[in-house]
Design a protein around this motif. Structure first.
Motif, PDB file in Angstrom:
ATOM      1  N   THR A 260       0.916  -1.182   0.118  1.00 12.36           N
ATOM      2  CA  THR A 260       0.036  -0.049  -0.038  1.00 12.36           C
ATOM      3  C   THR A 260       0.767   1.278  -0.010  1.00 12.36           C
ATOM      4  N   VAL A 290      -8.678  -0.139   4.857  1.00 14.13           N
ATOM      5  CA  VAL A 290      -8.452   0.583   3.814  1.00 14.13           C
ATOM      6  C   VAL A 290      -8.802   1.939   3.996  1.00 14.13           C
ATOM      7  N   ASP A 294      -5.853   5.239  -0.934  1.00 17.05           N
ATOM      8  CA  ASP A 294      -4.850   4.181  -0.896  1.00 17.05           C
ATOM      9  C   ASP A 294      -4.663   3.667  -2.491  1.00 17.05           C
ATOM     10  N   ILE A 296      -3.165   0.314  -3.876  1.00 21.48           N
ATOM     11  CA  ILE A 296      -3.008  -1.144  -3.366  1.00 21.48           C
ATOM     12  C   ILE A 296      -2.647  -2.132  -4.509  1.00 21.48           C
TER      13      ILE A 296
END
Length: 302
Positions: A260, A290, A294, A296
């Motif tokens: 992340t 989360v 973010d 990811i």
């Protein structure tokens, strides 16, 4: 599920409803399929733009639409009461459900929305199974002319909408449709300069999206890779494995970790690789919640 927005001709609806024609089952069905309601309300005077009721009165216009939605909800609640009473003949636990909907019916009959009905958490869960129109969260988009938008504190119509919204816990978004049209016709630097001249940072559409996300408790995260980069909408508070499941159930089932990085950090660094070199790329596990923005890359094995 991402929010669904239905755009409708409110002026026509007000005209039809005020004549006793009602909103129509098709329109009500469309609203029932949405996660929230965005009600555009006229908050400006202009003799060149005819109002179907002959004058500007946002409270009256809101009341006309609300009454139609309440009446539709009353029909549904009455059916739920009948269903619960029939079921109670075989199982007395359904009597409580009938009592909850009877209390709600009385509340609606007094011209009040389901949103303003006070009850405990268990009863609220019962009511939530009925998918009532007036229980949906609502944003009032107060449409003003350019002068009213520039001087919002002095716009009496906007203040009326805010006062009404405060009573039912709704949100108000001031907009100017004329300015939005002008903004939509510009690109790149011209658009940025126009917004700066107006003294605003974002268009009304961008503000509406953010307001809708906040209202529904939604956030977005991004996935990246050689094949595809895109955003995914999830509920705020979702953990990494469940966010992965938004993409594919196999990724959730075989979740190992989430690599992340915050989107703003990546932009400042110029690339994911540069951010990684600076130690800004994190490895998060199954308990990671989360966050909005973010980026990811999910590692998984199935």
């Amino acid at each position: 599920t991402p929010a669904v927005i239905e755009f409708v001709d409110i002026a026509g609806l007000v005209k039809g409803a005020s004549k006793g024609e009602g909103l129509g089952n098709k329109f009500l069905g469309n609203i029932r399929a949405t996660d929230a309601i965005i009600h555009v309300v006229r908050c400006f005077d202009d003799e060149n733009v005819i109002h179907v009721e002959g004058s500007t009165d946002p409270k009256r216009d809101i009341d006309i639409i609300d009454l139609e939605l309440i009446m539709a909800d009353m029909e549904m609640v009455e059916r739920r009461i009948d269903k619960a009473l029939k079921a109670a003949k075989g199982d007395k636990k359904f009597m409580h459900e009938a009592d909850v909907f009877k209390a709600l019916l009385e509340h609606l009959n007094n011209g009040k929305s389901a949103r303003s009905f006070e009850c405990d958490e268990d009863d609220a869960e019962i009511i939530a199974t009925s998918d009532l129109l007036t229980s949906k969260p609502i944003i009032y988009a107060a449409n003003m002319d350019e002068g009213g938008f520039a001087n919002q504190d002095g716009n009496q119509y906007l203040q009326q909408v805010k006062e009404l919204a405060d009573k039912e816990g709704a949100q108000v978004l001031p907009i100017c449709a004329k300015l939005e049209q002008d903004i939509a016709e510009l690109d790149g630097d011209d658009r940025a300069m126009f917004l700066e001249d107006l003294g605003i940072e974002e268009s009304g559409l961008d503000r509406l999206i953010k307001c809708s996300y906040a209202l529904l408790g939604l956030i977005s995260f991004l996935t990246y890779g050689e094949d595809e980069c895109r955003a995914w909408t999830i509920k705020n508070g979702t953990k990494a494995p469940q966010a992965a499941g938004k993409i594919h159930s196999d990724i959730e089932r075989g979740f190992i970790r989430a690599e992340t990085i915050n989107f703003d950090d990546m932009i400042r660094c110029g690339s994911v690789a540069a951010a990684k070199e600076k130690g800004l790329l994190r490895s998060e596990g199954k308990e990671y919640v989360v966050k909005d923005g973010d980026m990811i890359y999910f590692r998984f094995n199935v």
